[in-house]
Structure formats: C-alpha cells, structure tokens
Design a protein around this motif. Structure first.
Motif, PDB file in Angstrom:
ATOM      1  N   PHE A  64      11.019  -0.519   7.533  1.00 43.64           N
ATOM      2  CA  PHE A  64      11.494  -1.668   8.306  1.00 43.64           C
ATOM      3  C   PHE A  64      10.412  -2.128   9.282  1.00 43.64           C
ATOM      4  N   PHE A  65       9.601  -1.136   9.762  1.00 42.56           N
ATOM      5  CA  PHE A  65       8.518  -1.437  10.708  1.00 42.56           C
ATOM      6  C   PHE A  65       7.175  -1.083  10.084  1.00 42.56           C
ATOM      7  N   LYS A  66       6.121  -1.726  10.633  1.00 41.97           N
ATOM      8  CA  LYS A  66       4.760  -1.356  10.238  1.00 41.97           C
ATOM      9  C   LYS A  66       4.329  -0.145  11.063  1.00 41.97           C
ATOM     10  N   ASN A  67       3.339   0.570  10.586  1.00 44.19           N
ATOM     11  CA  ASN A  67       2.740   1.600  11.425  1.00 44.19           C
ATOM     12  C   ASN A  67       1.941   0.886  12.508  1.00 44.19           C
ATOM     13  N   PRO A  68       2.199   1.184  13.804  1.00 49.44           N
ATOM     14  CA  PRO A  68       1.514   0.439  14.863  1.00 49.44           C
ATOM     15  C   PRO A  68       0.037   0.816  14.991  1.00 49.44           C
ATOM     16  N   ASP A  85      10.859   9.487  14.587  1.00 50.85           N
ATOM     17  CA  ASP A  85      11.492  10.760  14.273  1.00 50.85           C
ATOM     18  C   ASP A  85      11.379  11.734  15.459  1.00 50.85           C
ATOM     19  N   HIS A  86      10.157  12.005  15.920  1.00 53.37           N
ATOM     20  CA  HIS A  86       9.942  13.071  16.909  1.00 53.37           C
ATOM     21  C   HIS A  86      10.054  12.614  18.355  1.00 53.37           C
ATOM     22  N   VAL A  87       9.728  11.348  18.627  1.00 57.77           N
ATOM     23  CA  VAL A  87       9.833  10.847  19.998  1.00 57.77           C
ATOM     24  C   VAL A  87      11.197  10.189  20.200  1.00 57.77           C
ATOM     25  N   ASP A 118      -6.207  11.957  -2.000  1.00 60.51           N
ATOM     26  CA  ASP A 118      -6.460  12.397  -0.617  1.00 60.51           C
ATOM     27  C   ASP A 118      -5.263  12.270   0.334  1.00 60.51           C
ATOM     28  N   TYR A 119      -4.198  11.597  -0.062  1.00 63.32           N
ATOM     29  CA  TYR A 119      -3.045  11.396   0.822  1.00 63.32           C
ATOM     30  C   TYR A 119      -2.250  12.697   0.981  1.00 63.32           C
ATOM     31  N   GLU A 120      -1.809  12.962   2.228  1.00 60.04           N
ATOM     32  CA  GLU A 120      -1.135  14.234   2.559  1.00 60.04           C
ATOM     33  C   GLU A 120      -0.072  14.670   1.533  1.00 60.04           C
ATOM     34  N   LYS A 150      15.493  10.977   5.533  1.00 59.72           N
ATOM     35  CA  LYS A 150      14.193  11.599   5.240  1.00 59.72           C
ATOM     36  C   LYS A 150      13.020  10.757   5.708  1.00 59.72           C
ATOM     37  N   GLN A 151      13.268   9.507   6.122  1.00 61.15           N
ATOM     38  CA  GLN A 151      12.163   8.628   6.512  1.00 61.15           C
ATOM     39  C   GLN A 151      12.636   7.727   7.640  1.00 61.15           C
ATOM     40  N   ALA A 152      12.119   7.973   8.843  1.00 62.90           N
ATOM     41  CA  ALA A 152      12.635   7.275  10.022  1.00 62.90           C
ATOM     42  C   ALA A 152      12.230   5.797  10.094  1.00 62.90           C
ATOM     43  N   LEU A 153      11.308   5.354   9.205  1.00 63.56           N
ATOM     44  CA  LEU A 153      10.927   3.922   9.214  1.00 63.56           C
ATOM     45  C   LEU A 153      11.916   3.076   8.425  1.00 63.56           C
ATOM     46  N   ILE A 154      12.840   3.738   7.733  1.00 63.99           N
ATOM     47  CA  ILE A 154      13.729   3.011   6.820  1.00 63.99           C
ATOM     48  C   ILE A 154      15.129   2.865   7.403  1.00 63.99           C
ATOM     49  N   ILE A 177       7.142  12.039  -6.042  1.00 64.61           N
ATOM     50  CA  ILE A 177       7.089  12.095  -4.571  1.00 64.61           C
ATOM     51  C   ILE A 177       8.015  11.030  -3.970  1.00 64.61           C
ATOM     52  N   ARG A 178       7.917   9.809  -4.490  1.00 61.34           N
ATOM     53  CA  ARG A 178       8.738   8.714  -3.939  1.00 61.34           C
ATOM     54  C   ARG A 178      10.221   8.975  -4.150  1.00 61.34           C
ATOM     55  N   THR A 179      10.554   9.470  -5.363  1.00 62.35           N
ATOM     56  CA  THR A 179      11.960   9.673  -5.682  1.00 62.35           C
ATOM     57  C   THR A 179      12.572  10.742  -4.780  1.00 62.35           C
ATOM     58  N   ALA A 221       6.818   6.356  11.604  1.00 63.70           N
ATOM     59  CA  ALA A 221       7.891   7.275  11.201  1.00 63.70           C
ATOM     60  C   ALA A 221       7.891   8.501  12.110  1.00 63.70           C
ATOM     61  N   TRP A 222       6.698   9.014  12.410  1.00 63.03           N
ATOM     62  CA  TRP A 222       6.609  10.204  13.262  1.00 63.03           C
ATOM     63  C   TRP A 222       7.146   9.891  14.663  1.00 63.03           C
ATOM     64  N   LEU A 223       6.733   8.754  15.213  1.00 65.07           N
ATOM     65  CA  LEU A 223       7.199   8.363  16.557  1.00 65.07           C
ATOM     66  C   LEU A 223       8.721   8.219  16.578  1.00 65.07           C
ATOM     67  N   GLY A 253       0.832  -1.195   0.000  1.00 67.45           N
ATOM     68  CA  GLY A 253       0.000   0.000   0.000  1.00 67.45           C
ATOM     69  C   GLY A 253       0.863   1.240   0.000  1.00 67.45           C
ATOM     70  N   ALA A 254       0.357   2.288  -0.598  1.00 70.32           N
ATOM     71  CA  ALA A 254       1.053   3.575  -0.576  1.00 70.32           C
ATOM     72  C   ALA A 254       0.111   4.650  -1.109  1.00 70.32           C
ATOM     73  N   TYR A 255       0.272   5.851  -0.589  1.00 68.79           N
ATOM     74  CA  TYR A 255      -0.447   7.025  -1.089  1.00 68.79           C
ATOM     75  C   TYR A 255      -1.955   6.788  -1.220  1.00 68.79           C
ATOM     76  N   MET A 300       1.327  14.195  17.589  1.00 71.35           N
ATOM     77  CA  MET A 300       1.507  12.894  16.942  1.00 71.35           C
ATOM     78  C   MET A 300       0.532  12.682  15.775  1.00 71.35           C
ATOM     79  N   LYS A 301       1.060  12.111  14.668  1.00 70.62           N
ATOM     80  CA  LYS A 301       0.223  11.810  13.496  1.00 70.62           C
ATOM     81  C   LYS A 301      -0.474  10.478  13.742  1.00 70.62           C
ATOM     82  N   ALA A 302      -1.777  10.454  13.543  1.00 71.13           N
ATOM     83  CA  ALA A 302      -2.535   9.228  13.765  1.00 71.13           C
ATOM     84  C   ALA A 302      -3.751   9.201  12.852  1.00 71.13           C
TER      85      ALA A 302
HETATM   86  N1  EPU Z   1       6.953  11.515   9.077  1.00 68.84           N
HETATM   87  C1  EPU Z   1       7.754  11.969  10.102  1.00 68.84           C
HETATM   88  N2  EPU Z   1       9.072  11.640  10.079  1.00 68.84           N
HETATM   89  C2  EPU Z   1       9.626  10.880   9.098  1.00 68.84           C
HETATM   90  C3  EPU Z   1       8.806  10.433   8.049  1.00 68.84           C
HETATM   91  C4  EPU Z   1       7.471  10.755   8.063  1.00 68.84           C
HETATM   92  O1  EPU Z   1       7.304  12.646  11.011  1.00 68.84           O
HETATM   93  O2  EPU Z   1      10.820  10.582   9.185  1.00 68.84           O
HETATM   94  C5  EPU Z   1       5.529  11.832   9.092  1.00 68.84           C
HETATM   95  C6  EPU Z   1       5.100  12.530   7.828  1.00 68.84           C
HETATM   96  O3  EPU Z   1       5.163  13.917   7.972  1.00 68.84           O
HETATM   97  C7  EPU Z   1       3.691  12.023   7.617  1.00 68.84           C
HETATM   98  C8  EPU Z   1       3.636  10.695   8.322  1.00 68.84           C
HETATM   99  O4  EPU Z   1       4.791  10.625   9.135  1.00 68.84           O
HETATM  100  O5  EPU Z   1       2.765  12.874   8.216  1.00 68.84           O
HETATM  101  C9  EPU Z   1       3.542   9.530   7.353  1.00 68.84           C
HETATM  102  O6  EPU Z   1       4.710   9.498   6.547  1.00 68.84           O
HETATM  103  P1  EPU Z   1       4.714   8.902   5.058  1.00 68.84           P
HETATM  104  O7  EPU Z   1       3.723   9.602   4.226  1.00 68.84           O
HETATM  105  O8  EPU Z   1       6.121   8.887   4.595  1.00 68.84           O
HETATM  106  O9  EPU Z   1       4.160   7.417   5.207  1.00 68.84           O
HETATM  107  P2  EPU Z   1       4.493   6.224   6.221  1.00 68.84           P
HETATM  108  O10 EPU Z   1       3.236   5.931   6.968  1.00 68.84           O
HETATM  109  O11 EPU Z   1       5.682   6.502   7.040  1.00 68.84           O
HETATM  110  C10 EPU Z   1       3.713   4.382   4.560  1.00 68.84           C
HETATM  111  C11 EPU Z   1       4.205   3.051   4.054  1.00 68.84           C
HETATM  112  C12 EPU Z   1       5.210   3.243   2.936  1.00 68.84           C
HETATM  113  C13 EPU Z   1       4.579   4.085   1.826  1.00 68.84           C
HETATM  114  C14 EPU Z   1       4.142   5.418   2.430  1.00 68.84           C
HETATM  115  C15 EPU Z   1       3.482   6.325   1.430  1.00 68.84           C
HETATM  116  C16 EPU Z   1       4.117   1.537   5.955  1.00 68.84           C
HETATM  117  C17 EPU Z   1       4.903   0.740   6.950  1.00 68.84           C
HETATM  118  N3  EPU Z   1       4.830   2.293   5.127  1.00 68.84           N
HETATM  119  O12 EPU Z   1       4.807   5.033   5.214  1.00 68.84           O
HETATM  120  O13 EPU Z   1       5.480   1.964   2.401  1.00 68.84           O
HETATM  121  O14 EPU Z   1       5.473   4.307   0.761  1.00 68.84           O
HETATM  122  O15 EPU Z   1       3.206   5.158   3.494  1.00 68.84           O
HETATM  123  O16 EPU Z   1       2.161   6.043   1.291  1.00 68.84           O
HETATM  124  O17 EPU Z   1       2.900   1.447   5.933  1.00 68.84           O
HETATM  125  C18 EPU Z   1       6.898   0.090   2.704  1.00 68.84           C
HETATM  126  O18 EPU Z   1       5.895  -0.502   3.103  1.00 68.84           O
HETATM  127  O19 EPU Z   1       8.020  -0.468   2.610  1.00 68.84           O
HETATM  128  C19 EPU Z   1       6.779   1.488   2.349  1.00 68.84           C
HETATM  129  C20 EPU Z   1       7.815   2.223   1.982  1.00 68.84           C
END
Ligand code: EPU
Length: 334
Positions: free
Chosen positions: A234-238, A274-276, A190-192, A292-296, A218-220, A270-272, A126-128, A255-257
C-alpha cells in the motif's frame, strides 16, 4: 464509432481491492485508435479521464469517478530475436511465464506480480532485486495533448523507484512496450528472501525456470494469492537522507535499510510498520494489515474505501510521530 461506452459502471469489480463506487462512463479499448476515440469522447464532454490496467494497484473511493475510465485491453506479444513487443493490456505474469518458456532472461524475478504490462511499465515494478526498467527497451505511448503516438527510449522514460514519466505525466498513455531480453544470463539471487530460500533448499546454481518457480514459491508463501482484497504494497519504502537515517538508527538500531547509489537511504516500510508501529496483523472489522507483510492492507470482505483510507492514515501518522518519516502511498487513489 467502434467503442462501446457504458454508463455508471461499478469499479470495485475491476480492482483487486474490490472496493469503490461507479465510473460515470466506462470503456474498454483494444487498440490505439479505440483509445483515441475514447479520448475524443471525453474531450467533447469535458470529462476527466482515468486509465485502468489490471486494477491491482488502484483504490477507488466510495464516491467513484465523475469522468471516463478507460480500461486498456491492447493485446499482442511479438518476438523478434531477443526483443519482444508487448501490448499494455497483456497480463504481466502471463508474459513472464511465456518469456521464461522461450528460455529468455530478464524478468523472471518479476514473476507473479499482479496487473497488466501497462501498469508494470508505468510504475516500474520491482521485486527480488530486479526492476522492469532494466529490461524495458522502449515504450510507445499516446500523448493526449497532441494525439500523437511517440516512442520513448528507456533513457527518456525517467524511470525511478516505482516511478516513470508515464506516472508523472498524465497526458501519456502506454500502448506497448519493447522488452530487451537475454538468451544467457546469471540468476539474480542477491535478495535476502531468495538467498534464504536457496540455502534452505540446498540449491547453488538455479536455472532460469527454477528461478521463476523459486520466486513463485517465495511470493506464494508470503503474499496473498490470488491478491484479492489487497493492492500489493500500500506504501512505498521511504527514502530518506543519510542524516535522517543516522538519527532514526540511533532509536531503532535493528531497522532494515538499504544505502542508495546517491547516498540517500531506502528504509524498509514493512519493518517500520511492523516493529515500530506494531501494525502487522491488526484488524478492525473487515479491514486490516496483512499478517505476514505490514505494507499490505487487506479488505477481508465488506470493507469500504473510507475504512481502508482511515486505517492507512492512522498507520502513516504513527510512523511519522515515532520516526519523523512520511510514508507515501504506492497505490493510486481514485
Ligand atoms: N519485514 C518486516 N515486517 C514485515 C515484512 C517485512 O520486518 O511485515 C522486513 C523483512 O524481514 C525484510 C524487509 O522488511 O527484511 C523487506 O521485506 P520484503 O522482502 O517483503 O520486501 P518489501 O521491501 O517490504 C518490496 C516491494 C514488494 C516486493 C518485495 C519483494 C515495495 C513497496 N514493495 O517489499 O512489491 O514484492 O519487495 O521484492 O517496494 C508491491 O510493490 O506491491 C510489492 C508487493
């Protein structure tokens, strides 16, 4: 026997993370029959099996795998009206590109996701604001218990967030999927990040091919391209209960939720982090957290699996301590 089984093959080269040890046995399978042969081989030798797709979501440990790794290379893209049948071994993004070129809607927001079609189905990518399950009509899989090939209609696939029956039930190996596309649709904006991009570029009604280009842009800009040295998130959104969410929100009002249909709340991992946890951009030697992405998590060159796993466990621990939330791996650990 049509298949060619190799011995002691290093798996790092088959994963985007580029780490890990050897598979005791390794085989490429290009058809259901070859896959069956490989399963019989493993069964005779009493070996565990592991199914590998594009290797973009797998972290192989330093000790490798003592069984048979089967790399799925089942090809084929067959259009029939708005339905297309795609082999599990096709490259996901090549299929997205082709579908968009055929002027069909349904997977354009899933552009540039690395990996194979099989992987996209197994973990319901899933994405966007879009998920693969919205377009998957059915999935054909081999049940290694009975050696029968079964077709699962979408409703039987038990799809969830990065979840499916094929992920839960290791006996099922995806061979092919049928996608149900649309000739006409409205863009999913509709995605941010998408909304922000459209506003910045002054675009009000993107066409299908523009949507693909927008997602790619956007991805690039945000995610490593090509994804070498990473495995995406690396992690799922909890996902937490509304009570737990209210508690955490008191401490972290910013916090983003995202409230789910069933009342649970998906927090932004990613927000947790990054910010926590303040993990974004942290690097020790050749292992680190993306800037640029704390989940990676990133292997900057010569990191090994243990270093990556250690960093991941420190990240999990800090979020658990500060918020009570348990982060779960999205990558598959082998
Ligand atoms: N954010 C932070 N810090 C960061 C990164 C993001 O505060 O370092 C905030 C952003 O500002 C935003 C929110 O966190 O408000 C969500 O960030 P983002 O749009 O990057 O999406 P994500 O929830 O972190 C998910 C998928 C990605 C997918 C993106 C885009 C999961 C685990 N990840 O990431 O999928 O590309 O949405 O839709 O659900 C993957 O699964 O490997 C993957 C890359």
């Amino acid at each position: 026997m049509n298949i060619h089984i190799e011995e002691n093959v290093n798996l790092a080269q088959f994963t985007t993370m580029r780490v890990g040890g050897n598979a005791r046995f390794f085989v490429r399978v290009a058809s259901a029959n070859e896959l069956k042969e490989a399963v019989f081989f493993a069964r005779e030798k009493k070996l565990p099996i592991f199914v590998l797709g594009g290797g973009s979501n797998t972290l192989v440990s330093g000790t490798g795998f003592p069984g048979l790794v089967m790399k799925i290379e089942i090809k084929g893209v067959d259009y029939s009206g708005t339905k297309i049948v795609v082999g599990a071994g096709e490259v996901w993004d090549e299929v997205v590109r082709d579908v968009v070129a055929h002027n069909m809607w349904g997977i354009e927001n899933l552009s540039l996701i690395p990996g194979s079609v099989g992987g996209a189905v197994v973990q319901n990518v899933g994405a966007y604001g879009m998920e693969a399950r919205e377009t998957i009509f059915s999935v054909e899989a081999l049940d290694t218990k009975t050696m029968a090939i079964k077709t699962f209609l979408n409703s039987k696939c038990e799809f969830g967030y990065r979840e499916s029956i094929f992920k839960k039930n290791k006996n099922l190996i995806v061979l092919r999927t049928t996608l149900d596309l649309k000739e006409d649709s409205t863009p999913r904006t509709d995605y941010e990040d998408v909304k922000k991009y459209l506003a910045e570029q002054n675009i009000s009604a993107p066409t299908l091919s523009m949507m693909r280009d927008i997602i790619i842009a956007i991805r690039t800009a945000k995610l490593p391209q090509p994804p070498l040295g990473t495995a995406g998130s690396f992690f799922k959104n909890p996902v937490v209960s509304s009570e737990q969410y209210e508690k955490i929100k008191k401490a972290f009002p910013e916090m983003k939720a995202y409230i789910q249909g069933d009342g649970t709340v998906k927090l932004s991992g990613a927000w947790l982090l990054d910010h926590v946890g303040r993990w974004k951009g942290v690097r020790t030697g050749d292992v680190g957290v993306h800037e640029k992405q704390a989940l990676i998590l990133v292997n900057y060159g010569s990191a090994n699996a243990d270093e990556i796993i250690l960093l991941a466990s420190e990240m999990k621990k800090s979020i658990k301590e500060k918020t009570g939330v348990t982060l779960e791996e999205e990558v598959v650990l082998l």
